[in-house]
Design a protein around this motif. Sequence first.
Motif, PDB file in Angstrom:
ATOM      1  N   VAL A 155       0.832  -1.205   0.000  1.00  0.00           N
ATOM      2  CA  VAL A 155       0.000   0.000   0.000  1.00  0.00           C
ATOM      3  C   VAL A 155       0.867   1.256   0.000  1.00  0.00           C
ATOM      4  O   VAL A 155       1.185   1.831   1.045  1.00  0.00           O
ATOM      5  N   THR A 156       1.308   1.694  -1.172  1.00  0.00           N
ATOM      6  CA  THR A 156       1.954   2.997  -1.286  1.00  0.00           C
ATOM      7  C   THR A 156       0.873   4.073  -1.128  1.00  0.00           C
ATOM      8  O   THR A 156      -0.248   3.935  -1.619  1.00  0.00           O
ATOM      9  N   VAL A 157       1.237   5.132  -0.438  1.00  0.00           N
ATOM     10  CA  VAL A 157       0.278   6.196  -0.141  1.00  0.00           C
ATOM     11  C   VAL A 157       0.398   7.286  -1.200  1.00  0.00           C
ATOM     12  O   VAL A 157       1.469   7.865  -1.385  1.00  0.00           O
ATOM     13  N   PHE A 158      -0.694   7.567  -1.894  1.00  0.00           N
ATOM     14  CA  PHE A 158      -0.682   8.547  -2.989  1.00  0.00           C
ATOM     15  C   PHE A 158      -1.974   9.340  -2.983  1.00  0.00           C
ATOM     16  O   PHE A 158      -2.988   8.910  -2.416  1.00  0.00           O
ATOM     17  N   ASP A 159      -1.948  10.492  -3.625  1.00  0.00           N
ATOM     18  CA  ASP A 159      -3.148  11.314  -3.759  1.00  0.00           C
ATOM     19  C   ASP A 159      -3.986  10.754  -4.901  1.00  0.00           C
ATOM     20  O   ASP A 159      -3.576  10.822  -6.066  1.00  0.00           O
ATOM     21  N   PRO A 160      -5.148  10.186  -4.619  1.00  0.00           N
ATOM     22  CA  PRO A 160      -5.956   9.579  -5.683  1.00  0.00           C
ATOM     23  C   PRO A 160      -6.554  10.595  -6.652  1.00  0.00           C
ATOM     24  O   PRO A 160      -7.088  10.208  -7.698  1.00  0.00           O
ATOM     25  N   GLN A 161      -6.447  11.887  -6.336  1.00  0.00           N
ATOM     26  CA  GLN A 161      -7.015  12.913  -7.215  1.00  0.00           C
ATOM     27  C   GLN A 161      -5.953  13.635  -8.040  1.00  0.00           C
ATOM     28  O   GLN A 161      -6.291  14.503  -8.843  1.00  0.00           O
ATOM     29  N   ALA A 162      -4.672  13.285  -7.824  1.00  0.00           N
ATOM     30  CA  ALA A 162      -3.603  13.972  -8.549  1.00  0.00           C
ATOM     31  C   ALA A 162      -2.531  12.967  -8.935  1.00  0.00           C
ATOM     32  O   ALA A 162      -1.950  12.328  -8.064  1.00  0.00           O
ATOM     33  N   GLN A 163      -2.278  12.814 -10.216  1.00  0.00           N
ATOM     34  CA  GLN A 163      -1.321  11.826 -10.699  1.00  0.00           C
ATOM     35  C   GLN A 163       0.092  12.130 -10.207  1.00  0.00           C
ATOM     36  O   GLN A 163       0.593  13.253 -10.348  1.00  0.00           O
ATOM     37  N   GLY A 164       0.737  11.138  -9.617  1.00  0.00           N
ATOM     38  CA  GLY A 164       2.138  11.260  -9.235  1.00  0.00           C
ATOM     39  C   GLY A 164       2.402  12.135  -8.029  1.00  0.00           C
ATOM     40  O   GLY A 164       3.535  12.603  -7.854  1.00  0.00           O
ATOM     41  N   VAL A 165       1.418  12.347  -7.173  1.00  0.00           N
ATOM     42  CA  VAL A 165       1.610  13.174  -5.980  1.00  0.00           C
ATOM     43  C   VAL A 165       1.609  12.282  -4.746  1.00  0.00           C
ATOM     44  O   VAL A 165       0.671  11.515  -4.511  1.00  0.00           O
ATOM     45  N   TYR A 166       2.667  12.409  -3.948  1.00  0.00           N
ATOM     46  CA  TYR A 166       2.856  11.551  -2.783  1.00  0.00           C
ATOM     47  C   TYR A 166       3.107  12.403  -1.538  1.00  0.00           C
ATOM     48  O   TYR A 166       3.005  13.635  -1.592  1.00  0.00           O
ATOM     49  N   THR A 167       3.481  11.761  -0.424  1.00  0.00           N
ATOM     50  CA  THR A 167       3.634  12.467   0.852  1.00  0.00           C
ATOM     51  C   THR A 167       5.085  12.624   1.279  1.00  0.00           C
ATOM     52  O   THR A 167       5.350  13.126   2.368  1.00  0.00           O
ATOM     53  N   GLY A 168       6.061  12.198   0.480  1.00  0.00           N
ATOM     54  CA  GLY A 168       7.448  12.122   0.911  1.00  0.00           C
ATOM     55  C   GLY A 168       8.160  13.458   1.032  1.00  0.00           C
ATOM     56  O   GLY A 168       7.644  14.511   0.644  1.00  0.00           O
ATOM     57  N   PRO A 169       9.409  13.420   1.561  1.00  0.00           N
ATOM     58  CA  PRO A 169      10.194  14.648   1.727  1.00  0.00           C
ATOM     59  C   PRO A 169      10.706  15.239   0.415  1.00  0.00           C
ATOM     60  O   PRO A 169      11.218  16.360   0.406  1.00  0.00           O
ATOM     61  N   PHE A 170      10.557  14.490  -0.691  1.00  0.00           N
ATOM     62  CA  PHE A 170      10.976  14.994  -1.998  1.00  0.00           C
ATOM     63  C   PHE A 170       9.829  14.877  -2.994  1.00  0.00           C
ATOM     64  O   PHE A 170       8.890  14.104  -2.806  1.00  0.00           O
ATOM     65  N   THR A 171       9.918  15.661  -4.056  1.00  0.00           N
ATOM     66  CA  THR A 171       8.994  15.540  -5.175  1.00  0.00           C
ATOM     67  C   THR A 171       9.812  15.285  -6.434  1.00  0.00           C
ATOM     68  O   THR A 171      10.992  15.645  -6.505  1.00  0.00           O
ATOM     69  N   VAL A 172       9.186  14.671  -7.419  1.00  0.00           N
ATOM     70  CA  VAL A 172       9.880  14.378  -8.677  1.00  0.00           C
ATOM     71  C   VAL A 172       9.720  15.575  -9.605  1.00  0.00           C
ATOM     72  O   VAL A 172       8.615  15.887 -10.051  1.00  0.00           O
ATOM     73  N   SER A 173      10.843  16.244  -9.892  1.00  0.00           N
ATOM     74  CA  SER A 173      10.794  17.409 -10.777  1.00  0.00           C
ATOM     75  C   SER A 173      11.113  17.037 -12.220  1.00  0.00           C
ATOM     76  O   SER A 173      10.822  17.814 -13.142  1.00  0.00           O
ATOM     77  N   LYS A 174      11.725  15.862 -12.424  1.00  0.00           N
ATOM     78  CA  LYS A 174      12.045  15.406 -13.773  1.00  0.00           C
ATOM     79  C   LYS A 174      12.127  13.886 -13.775  1.00  0.00           C
ATOM     80  O   LYS A 174      12.679  13.288 -12.855  1.00  0.00           O
ATOM     81  N   LEU A 175      11.584  13.264 -14.820  1.00  0.00           N
ATOM     82  CA  LEU A 175      11.701  11.818 -14.990  1.00  0.00           C
ATOM     83  C   LEU A 175      11.685  11.496 -16.472  1.00  0.00           C
ATOM     84  O   LEU A 175      10.725  11.801 -17.171  1.00  0.00           O
ATOM     85  N   ASP A 176      12.800  10.901 -16.958  1.00  0.00           N
ATOM     86  CA  ASP A 176      12.856  10.412 -18.328  1.00  0.00           C
ATOM     87  C   ASP A 176      13.608   9.092 -18.336  1.00  0.00           C
ATOM     88  O   ASP A 176      13.863   8.509 -17.282  1.00  0.00           O
ATOM     89  N   ASP A 177      13.966   8.609 -19.511  1.00  0.00           N
ATOM     90  CA  ASP A 177      14.604   7.304 -19.619  1.00  0.00           C
ATOM     91  C   ASP A 177      15.993   7.263 -18.994  1.00  0.00           C
ATOM     92  O   ASP A 177      16.503   6.180 -18.685  1.00  0.00           O
ATOM     93  N   ASP A 178      16.602   8.422 -18.811  1.00  0.00           N
ATOM     94  CA  ASP A 178      17.978   8.466 -18.326  1.00  0.00           C
ATOM     95  C   ASP A 178      18.124   8.900 -16.876  1.00  0.00           C
ATOM     96  O   ASP A 178      19.093   8.538 -16.216  1.00  0.00           O
ATOM     97  N   GLU A 179      17.159   9.674 -16.393  1.00  0.00           N
ATOM     98  CA  GLU A 179      17.388  10.313 -15.098  1.00  0.00           C
ATOM     99  C   GLU A 179      16.083  10.663 -14.397  1.00  0.00           C
ATOM    100  O   GLU A 179      15.060  10.929 -15.034  1.00  0.00           O
ATOM    101  N   MET A 180      16.150  10.655 -13.077  1.00  0.00           N
ATOM    102  CA  MET A 180      15.084  11.191 -12.242  1.00  0.00           C
ATOM    103  C   MET A 180      15.703  12.250 -11.330  1.00  0.00           C
ATOM    104  O   MET A 180      16.760  12.013 -10.732  1.00  0.00           O
TER     105      MET A 180
END
Length: 494
Positions: A155-180
Amino acid sequence: MKTLFALVLGAALLTGCASAPTAPPDTLRIVTPYKVKSLDPIKQGLWSPEWGYGELLMRSTETGGVEPWVLRSLEPVTGTQWRLVLRTGVTFANGRVLDSAVLRTVLERHLAENSLVKANLPGATIETPDANTVLLSTSTPVVNLPSLLADEQSVTVFDPQAQGVYTGPFTVSKLDDDEMVLARNPKYWGGPAKLAEVRVRFVPDGQARLLAVRTGEADIALYPPTDALGALKGATSGPRMATASQTLQQLRAIPNLKRAPMNDVAVRRAFALAIDYDQIAKQVLDGLYRTPKGIYPDVAPFALETQRTDIAEAKRLLDDAGWTPSSAGARVKDGKLLRLNMITYPQQPDTKAVAVAMQAQLAAAGIGVQVTEVQDNYEALKGDAWDIGLSFDGTLGYNYDPIIPLRDFLTSQGSKNFGGIADPELDTLISDLRKTTDENARTPVLQQIQRLISDRGYLTVVAQRSSAAVVGGAFAHYRPSSVLHHVTATTQAG
């Protein structure tokens, strides 16, 4: 065992080399072979607690247990009902509050789409008596719920109303095939993270990951190949080897019972007896692994010694089963050679070194081996073109719980039962284990399960290790996480 690369790396450590400009101390640069493909909370949710942008309801610790994470408490109400109480003030990165109504939606989504959660929470129903409390009821007891809720694939905790939004100390500002790229979450409920930024590059080649640390292009290389670590043992300057506190990672040999010859129990048992586990740990893997004595690490109080090396016994089993020696080296039966296709995968480069060593060891018993590298071991194991699959999967998981791995890998309905095991007796034992609320009463059941697995050759643990990393620069004192929480709010330089 040393490769040319290990020797070159050792020489570089002695002579020194030019380094890339160092990163700011509040930026961490990591190279890893495993690619985060998306921010999907169900299919790719396991990465969120590993990389600090998401969290779980419970958390595995480095000391061998589990504790509440976004929960304040987790308590049994009855044999089939648990009370989950949320911490006050937990929010998602967008500021939305995590309350019981949101958690209910999250749980319902996992129950509908996450096969692991659905399998381990039979007949689940959810009530929300107040804004911070969820009552979770199941049709049968789920005695390992604390560990289940600490499983990164659960059970990963996520916002069911917003794609890719979680509760952690960091947020993902970039994600592609080479880097996050991860950025500090200014709204993190637990206070600001020590790091402002984490850059995670996906580098499948193990030697390239080590070179990135040596040249100063990265601070930490995860999943380093063992054949290059020997040159780093004992290093006091430059890149060095770091290991986690617990030995939870296990290299398992999974037999494919869906086709010959591994559908023959004599072949499976002979295979396990012909492996020289001590040689693999101490010589092939440079003493950086431990010799397994059974399917569980020694730290498990219920672990039994069910594995040993006995070439003579392996040969006798094959003789009795009609597998006769041939001029080709491998044994033969009904005109077919006893030859196994063993698969390895590049994300864990040690699998290839071990497979080559096992190839020579098994030949002594008349078992031929062809080694095949695949790009995705789980995808390959879902097919049928293999006999033995090498895979790093801990029998205690990363949450110190034997029940989930048994249920998923070894029962007839298990979601990761790649080998096609269909054993009603084993299914019943594992089902009984899942219903046994008394922890002391679980030990004899677990030991009966271990004996059955050994007697029928359903699983072999080839080697076991602590998580390792190569570290350098401002993060030379970083220690890998036993439970794969690579980055947390407290991770920092120095």
